[in-house]
Design a protein around this motif. Structure first.
Motif, PDB file in Angstrom:
ATOM      1  N   SER A   1      84.097 -37.341   2.227  1.00  0.00           N
ATOM      2  CA  SER A   1      84.097 -37.514   3.675  1.00  0.00           C
ATOM      3  C   SER A   1      82.705 -37.508   4.292  1.00  0.00           C
ATOM      4  CB  SER A   1      84.923 -36.411   4.345  1.00  0.00           C
ATOM      5  OG  SER A   1      86.292 -36.579   4.091  1.00  0.00           O
ATOM      6  N   ALA A   2      81.677 -37.375   3.463  1.00  0.00           N
ATOM      7  CA  ALA A   2      80.301 -37.274   3.966  1.00  0.00           C
ATOM      8  C   ALA A   2      80.193 -36.181   5.026  1.00  0.00           C
ATOM      9  CB  ALA A   2      79.820 -38.609   4.512  1.00  0.00           C
ATOM     10  N   LEU A   3      80.935 -35.097   4.830  1.00  0.00           N
ATOM     11  CA  LEU A   3      80.929 -33.964   5.747  1.00  0.00           C
ATOM     12  C   LEU A   3      80.151 -32.831   5.106  1.00  0.00           C
ATOM     13  CD1 LEU A   3      81.835 -32.273   8.170  1.00  0.00           C
ATOM     14  CD2 LEU A   3      84.036 -31.905   7.014  1.00  0.00           C
ATOM     15  N   HIS A   4      79.093 -32.389   5.774  1.00  0.00           N
ATOM     16  CA  HIS A   4      78.311 -31.274   5.252  1.00  0.00           C
ATOM     17  C   HIS A   4      79.174 -30.017   5.248  1.00  0.00           C
ATOM     18  CE1 HIS A   4      75.470 -27.803   5.883  1.00  0.00           C
ATOM     19  NE2 HIS A   4      75.144 -28.262   4.695  1.00  0.00           N
ATOM     20  N   ALA A   5      79.423 -29.484   4.069  1.00  0.00           N
ATOM     21  CA  ALA A   5      80.283 -28.310   3.930  1.00  0.00           C
ATOM     22  C   ALA A   5      79.669 -27.369   2.904  1.00  0.00           C
ATOM     23  CB  ALA A   5      81.687 -28.730   3.501  1.00  0.00           C
ATOM     24  N   GLU A   6      79.759 -26.094   3.183  1.00  0.00           N
ATOM     25  CA  GLU A   6      79.235 -25.079   2.277  1.00  0.00           C
ATOM     26  C   GLU A   6      80.328 -24.068   1.960  1.00  0.00           C
ATOM     27  OE1 GLU A   6      76.389 -25.400   0.878  1.00  0.00           O
ATOM     28  OE2 GLU A   6      75.710 -27.054   2.160  1.00  0.00           O
ATOM     29  N   ALA A   7      80.263 -23.525   0.749  1.00  0.00           N
ATOM     30  CA  ALA A   7      81.242 -22.531   0.306  1.00  0.00           C
ATOM     31  C   ALA A   7      80.581 -21.171   0.193  1.00  0.00           C
ATOM     32  CB  ALA A   7      81.825 -22.934  -1.045  1.00  0.00           C
ATOM     33  N   PHE A   8      81.296 -20.147   0.627  1.00  0.00           N
ATOM     34  CA  PHE A   8      80.804 -18.775   0.544  1.00  0.00           C
ATOM     35  C   PHE A   8      81.966 -17.854   0.195  1.00  0.00           C
ATOM     36  CE2 PHE A   8      78.070 -20.857   3.672  1.00  0.00           C
ATOM     37  CZ  PHE A   8      76.815 -20.590   3.144  1.00  0.00           C
ATOM     38  N   SER A   9      81.636 -16.703  -0.378  1.00  0.00           N
ATOM     39  CA  SER A   9      82.658 -15.680  -0.513  1.00  0.00           C
ATOM     40  C   SER A   9      82.924 -15.111   0.875  1.00  0.00           C
ATOM     41  CB  SER A   9      82.197 -14.572  -1.466  1.00  0.00           C
ATOM     42  OG  SER A   9      81.370 -13.641  -0.799  1.00  0.00           O
ATOM     43  N   GLY A  10      84.105 -14.527   1.033  1.00  0.00           N
ATOM     44  CA  GLY A  10      84.433 -13.923   2.309  1.00  0.00           C
ATOM     45  C   GLY A  10      83.515 -12.765   2.663  1.00  0.00           C
ATOM     46  N   ALA A  11      82.775 -12.254   1.667  1.00  0.00           N
ATOM     47  CA  ALA A  11      81.792 -11.203   1.918  1.00  0.00           C
ATOM     48  C   ALA A  11      80.442 -11.808   2.287  1.00  0.00           C
ATOM     49  CB  ALA A  11      81.665 -10.302   0.693  1.00  0.00           C
ATOM     50  N   GLU A  12      79.966 -12.770   1.493  1.00  0.00           N
ATOM     51  CA  GLU A  12      78.637 -13.340   1.713  1.00  0.00           C
ATOM     52  C   GLU A  12      78.528 -14.100   3.032  1.00  0.00           C
ATOM     53  OE1 GLU A  12      75.898 -12.856   0.115  1.00  0.00           O
ATOM     54  OE2 GLU A  12      76.773 -11.662  -1.499  1.00  0.00           O
ATOM     55  N   VAL A  13      79.635 -14.665   3.511  1.00  0.00           N
ATOM     56  CA  VAL A  13      79.576 -15.432   4.753  1.00  0.00           C
ATOM     57  C   VAL A  13      79.215 -14.528   5.933  1.00  0.00           C
ATOM     58  CG1 VAL A  13      81.996 -15.198   5.494  1.00  0.00           C
ATOM     59  CG2 VAL A  13      80.746 -17.323   5.972  1.00  0.00           C
ATOM     60  N   MET A  14      79.381 -13.215   5.774  1.00  0.00           N
ATOM     61  CA  MET A  14      79.058 -12.285   6.852  1.00  0.00           C
ATOM     62  C   MET A  14      77.562 -12.013   6.972  1.00  0.00           C
ATOM     63  SD  MET A  14      81.729 -11.826   8.320  1.00  0.00           S
ATOM     64  CE  MET A  14      83.243 -12.648   7.854  1.00  0.00           C
TER      65      MET A  14
END
Length: 338
Positions: free
Chosen positions: A228-241
């Motif tokens: 989709s040419a959509l900038h997306a990043e993955a994080f753990s539910g802990a690291e995203v904080m």
């Protein structure tokens, strides 16, 4: 509009996993007994892209259920740096659709030379990776024509989950693996259209998870980028904080994969904080989620039907954003890195 290859391959995934489990059941049981006898102190994995995300689920299953630490070793350690590895008595698991990438082949060879027992999980049996392994788990998923890997990623994850079940001689996990094709089939019928409007117009997005859902979140972020040419990043539910929370603004789309295991309460807390910061969070859960999921009977496997549900969403999202999910402009099916 004609059905895309990606859509057809998503639809074939339950059958592909069923074929794999039927054809390789005896081999998986034998390899599980072998690993139980070897009792390695450590496992290393070698993979890239979607295959590395399948290996990530294997990592969590090994560490949670077997207590065996699993490390992903960068293939360039062998292919570019020629570094000596100390792996006597270890197991190296290489995961690849094509089995052709020179760096993955090089790391497997280096690990074997260093004393490791090698297992290759590949879709193409006539490949250098397959031919150079001590043990082979062929996926037999059939040709995958879309550039975006779907059924081969899930088939790889299913094979590795089955291997852990046999290695541990775990009746509950073995039963859930046997029921995985039915759970995947159930995932095909679920509707995630509620999330399309927010993601269709987004410029960035997050995918989050804990435990075995974290590599599923990583795969979701990859698919949003490549189809989709959509900038997306993955994080753990802990690291995203930590730092990533600062980027949230009203309407920022987030997809949260939340299986019902020991991480459930922590994920609920993360989702609440993301919503308080303005995020438009869609939880994926077998019960009580914003987006539905098909249960497997074992919470550690529940992220796999969630991923198949996401694949269907990603294919629809790509078309809604005006992209051909089968032919990303800058990518090709087999990527051979060194």
């Amino acid at each position: 509009m004609p059905e895309t290859f990606m859509a057809a391959e998503i639809r074939d995934t339950p059958a592909a996993v069923a074929r794999l489990l039927d054809r390789q059941g005896a081999a998986l049981a034998g390899l599980g007994r072998d690993l139980r006898a070897r009792d390695p102190a450590v496992v290393v994995t070698s993979a890239r892209g979607s295959s590395d995300h399948a290996a990530g689920l294997f990592k969590y299953l090994c560490e949670i259920l077997l207590g065996v630490p699993v490390a992903s070793v960068g293939p360039s350690v062998a292919s570019l740096y020629g570094a000596p590895l100390r792996l006597r008595g270890a197991v190296v698991v290489s995961v690849s659709q094509s089995g052709q990438s020179p760096d993955i082949v090089a790391l497997q060879a280096a690990a074997r030379s260093a004393g490791a027992f090698s297992v290759a999980v590949v879709n193409e049996e006539a490949s250098p990776l397959a031919e150079g392994a001590d043990a082979l788990l062929p996926l037999g998923a059939g040709v995958e024509r879309s550039v975006a890997a779907t059924k081969t990623c899930l088939a790889s994850a299913a094979a590795l989950a089955a291997l852990v079940a046999e290695w541990r001689d775990d009746a509950a996990l073995r039963a859930a693996v046997a029921g995985l094709p039915a759970a995947l089939d159930g995932a095909l019928a679920l509707d995630w259209d509620a999330a399309l409007p927010e993601f269709r117009t987004a410029t960035s997005a997050y995918a989050i998870g804990r435990g075995p859902a974290l590599p599923v979140a990583a795969e979701a972020a990859l698919k949003m980028k490549e189809t989709s040419a959509l900038h997306a990043e993955a994080f753990s539910g802990a690291e995203v904080m930590h730092g990533p929370l600062q980027l949230l603004e009203p309407g920022f789309p987030v997809i949260a994969f939340a299986q019902g295991d020991a991480s459930q309460e922590a994920m609920r807390g993360s989702v609440a904080r993301l919503r308080a910061a303005g995020g438009r969070v869609f939880t994926v859960a077998a019960e009580g989620g914003d987006l539905p999921a098909a249960p497997t009977g074992h919470p550690l496997l529940d992220p796999l039907p969630m991923l198949l549900g996401f694949y269907g969403f990603a294919e629809a999202l790509a078309r809604a954003r005006g992209h051909d999910p089968d032919r990303p402009s800058h990518l090709r099916k087999v990527t051979e890195t060194i």
